[in-house]
Design an enzyme around this catalytic site. Structure first.
Site, PDB file in Angstrom:
ATOM      1  N   PRO A 138      37.192  42.023  40.746  1.00  0.00           N
ATOM      2  CA  PRO A 138      36.246  42.404  41.801  1.00  0.00           C
ATOM      3  C   PRO A 138      36.838  43.339  42.874  1.00  0.00           C
ATOM      4  CG  PRO A 138      37.040  40.200  42.202  1.00  0.00           C
ATOM      5  CD  PRO A 138      37.636  40.633  40.890  1.00  0.00           C
ATOM      6  N   CYS A 139      37.133  44.561  42.486  1.00  0.00           N
ATOM      7  CA  CYS A 139      37.734  45.514  43.419  1.00  0.00           C
ATOM      8  C   CYS A 139      36.803  45.831  44.587  1.00  0.00           C
ATOM      9  CB  CYS A 139      38.154  46.789  42.706  1.00  0.00           C
ATOM     10  SG  CYS A 139      36.789  47.722  42.015  1.00  0.00           S
TER      11      CYS A 139
END
Length: 192
Positions: A138-139
């Site tokens: 989940p950048c």
């Protein structure tokens, strides 16, 4: 299955793409404006991938991505990733990013500090920008200082970090405009 495969699939935000190898998921492509552009992006980055029925591992990732984009909190821990060609530092950044809880954010500096490399903020930012595993890693939960949202990776399509975070209940600050950078807001005056 021989080589790399890819599939296009429906989500609440549009048609996404996923690329996989026998080892695991290699990339997730968020939707572009048109599906043909999503496919074009996949071909630019993975020209040897062929469209086919998703592997079991890719199907597990697709189900999780679709659920996340519908507002759920899926568990991607059973999804195998093919990170073989990635630098060791980037893999460490992605591991730290996966530890950020849903609805929370961290800054590049906080991730660098977590890794014991507080001077590597730029390297963390570069790893986040190059993240091929959109949503699985989940950048979108890693922001610049001040919790300003900024651009996603090349796999980000037309979806913003702000929109992805809003699906998770986080409310970051919009990116600074050039006007705000050049002319900072004056401090409020004291009452007379």
């Amino acid at each position: 299955m021989v080589g790399r495969g890819y599939a296009i699939f429906d989500t609440a935000i549009g048609r996404c793409g996923i690329v996989w190898s026998e080892t695991g998921v290699m990339a997730v492509q968020l939707p572009e404006v048109r599906e043909i552009d999503t496919r074009r992006r996949i071909f630019q980055i993975h020209p040897d991938a062929r469209e086919q029925r998703p592997s079991d591992n890719a199907e597990l990732a697709i189900d999780g991505i679709a659920a996340l984009l519908h507002g759920s909190d899926p568990d991607f821990s059973d999804v195998s990733l093919d990170a073989g060609g990635l630098p060791a530092f980037d893999r460490r950044v992605y591991e730290a990013t996966c530890a950020i809880p849903r609805g929370e954010t961290r800054t590049y500096h906080e991730i660098a500090k977590t890794l014991g490399a507080s001077g590597a903020v730029h390297s963390v930012a570069q790893a986040i920008v190059k993240n091929p595993f959109m949503l699985i890693v989940p950048c979108h939960r890693v922001l610049e200082a001040g919790n300003y949202t900024d651009r996603l990776s090349p796999y980000g399509g037309v979806i913003s970090k702000r929109r992805l975070l809003s699906l998770e209940g986080a409310h970051p600050i919009a990116s600074k405009t050039l006007f705000e950078v050049l002319l900072p807001v004056a401090p409020p005056r004291a009452p007379s």
